[in-house]
Every structure is written in C-alpha cells, then in structure tokens.
Write an enzyme that holds these catalytic residues in place. Sequence first.
Site, short mmCIF file in Angstrom:
data_model
loop_
_atom_site.label_atom_id
_atom_site.label_comp_id
_atom_site.label_asym_id
_atom_site.label_seq_id
_atom_site.Cartn_x
_atom_site.Cartn_y
_atom_site.Cartn_z
N SER A 4 0.82 -1.20 0.00
CA SER A 4 0.00 0.00 0.00
C SER A 4 0.85 1.25 0.00
O SER A 4 1.97 1.27 0.52
CB SER A 4 -0.89 -0.01 1.25
OG SER A 4 -1.50 1.23 1.45
N TYR B 5 -2.49 -0.15 10.50
CA TYR B 5 -2.63 -0.77 9.18
C TYR B 5 -1.40 -0.49 8.32
O TYR B 5 -0.80 -1.40 7.75
CB TYR B 5 -3.88 -0.24 8.47
CG TYR B 5 -3.89 -0.55 6.98
CD1 TYR B 5 -4.07 -1.85 6.53
CD2 TYR B 5 -3.67 0.46 6.04
CE1 TYR B 5 -4.04 -2.15 5.17
CE2 TYR B 5 -3.65 0.18 4.69
CZ TYR B 5 -3.84 -1.12 4.26
OH TYR B 5 -3.80 -1.41 2.92
N LYS C 268 1.81 -3.08 6.76
CA LYS C 268 2.31 -3.17 5.39
C LYS C 268 3.83 -2.96 5.36
O LYS C 268 4.55 -3.65 4.64
CB LYS C 268 1.59 -2.16 4.50
CG LYS C 268 0.13 -2.47 4.26
CD LYS C 268 -0.07 -3.85 3.65
CE LYS C 268 -1.53 -4.16 3.39
NZ LYS C 268 -1.73 -5.52 2.84
#
Length: 346
Positions: A125, A150, A154
């Site tokens: 991402s 989050y 990643k």
Amino acid sequence: MKILVTGGLGFIGSHTVVELQNEGFDVVVIDNLSNSSIEVLQGIENITAKKPEFENIDLRDKKSVQDFFKKCSDISGVIHFAASKAVGESVENPLLYYENNINTLVYLLQELQQKEEAHFIFSSSCTVYGQASAMPITENAPVQSAMSPYGNTKQIGEEIITDVAKVSSVNAVLLRYFNPIGAHPSVEIGELPLGVPQNLVPFITQTAIGLRKELSVFGDDYPTPDGTAIRDYIHVVDLAKAHVLALQRLFEKKNTEKVETFNVGTGKGSSVLEVITAFEKVTSQKLAHKIVGRREGDVVEAYADTQKANTVLGWKAQSSLEEALESAWRWEQKVRGKMAVCPKQN
C-alpha cells in the site's frame, strides 16, 4: 500453473482471480469469508465460465495453512490479499491488525520457503510512504513512520518478505497501490463491504442509493486547493491486471532483484470534493454530504509516480475516475436491486 490467491473473494482479490483465469491460470482461492461472500464465486464463474477451487481457511490458524500446502503441493505462485485493511479500524483495534496481517504472512512464507522455487506477490500500500514530502510519490520515496497500525503492518510485511527472500527461494513483487475503486464492467463482482464502509466510494454509492443519510467529508482544512484530502483513485480492474503482469514477470524470470517494488496508481490525485462532483456528474445523483473533523491516521495527499510500472512492468492504468465511479454506481444498484435506475453508459 496453479496460483493461490488468499483473500480471493474480496474486492481486489476477486477481480484478480478473474484476470488470472482469463490468462489461463488455474486458481485456488483461500478466504475465511470475514469480509466477503461465498456468492462471489458464482460471479467469477459468470464472467470467466470457470469456478476457481475454494478453501474456507482462516490463515491465522497455522496448522490449517500447513495442511493446505501438504494437500496442494503443486502451487506455483501466491498472490496474498488476505488482510484487514481499514485505517480507522486499525487505530481502534491495533492487535487485530497485527495478528491478522502479520501472522498470516509469516505462516504462508514458512511454507513457501521450503519450495525449490516460490513466486510471491504482496498486496502492499501507498500507506508505507506516510505523508510523502514530494508529489507524485516514486518508489524511491522514503518509507516513513506509519500513521496507522494498518500502514505499519504493510511496512513490516515488506520487511519480512525482503528478509525471507535473502535466505530462501522466494522471489517477490511488492505492489504498493493507491485507492482501488469501481467494479467489473459486467457488474458480476464489485466492492461489498460488510457493515459501515471504511472507504470513500462505497460510502458515496450507499449514500446515493439511500442506505446512508449523508456522506461525511473528513476535514476541509487541509493545505490542498479545496481543503479536502487528495488521493489517487484507480479502477480495480486495472489494478488486478498489474498483479497478473507481476506474477508473469517472476515466472519468466525477468525480475532483476529478489524483491521488486512497483507503485500502482493512475498518477493523478483527486480531492474528496472532486470525487463527489465527478460522481454527481456521471450518475446525475445529488449527494448529501457534510464536513466533519479530520480522521486520525489520514494523510494530506498521496498520488503515484507510475513511470516504473509503465516502463518496467509494462502496465498502465486505462480507466478514468469517471468510468470507475460509474461502474461502482451500477454495482451498487445491482446489489440493491435497482439496476434500472441508471443503465450502463456507452
């Protein structure tokens, strides 16, 4: 060649399964249906005339992962989507994200590193860049301290893959993509979040269809032309095709490094208000919205420099923002049984 797609009934995963099958790959889908529906299998079959193999497995269960690879020893490549993905939710429930996004990756790589040859595509991402200092964002932009759990998962995921590739047969491509939206042109599959949507476009379509009272715009005091946050919105079908090209690159041994990284976006930033305006124009629907406070974990702007993906991977986004929004609206109408309201535009 048999390809494992984890999270293959989710939004991006299902569209990638379609593109893989269109290219002649045999696909096995693993999904625990925590944020997807078994009905997506039928949608994939309706598009491709072939239903992929399906295993209902929670990848957080290490033994289940081990048992799967014992049973399916002929897996040639893995595209890994299975992960929790909402910035706001990750701030509220960080341990859920660390368990689901990190443990599952480790268990998969433990099995893959035992193979003589392993090809791995990671769903990364643009959040790894945090708030980049320059736009558009290139792959050489520094990975900054994550602004959400989050985003941190990643970053950690990329580091784990890089470390494993150094000491094993694993070759990997990290696809850092921006904001996927839209639906397959057939409207057989699309984005169907469970509960309240965490992403902008499904909240827009649910508001337009009457499921939500109004859309909340998180902040209008950002240092951008209209004060709202800017993102790079990419049609999900374009994004899915990038995964297939990345996998083929590994199979054809065209990769020049054990782990390669590509940005996948349109190269154009659009503000929240610009997306609302574009949606209203393409659908002739007036959208009720209000300005509220900024949301924790959000960056000001992020859009991609796609030159590397264009030249090295041979990939380029084809669809416009308007085309993606129109497909998302047709999908929403189909889901709610109101397709006749807005037939497909030519």
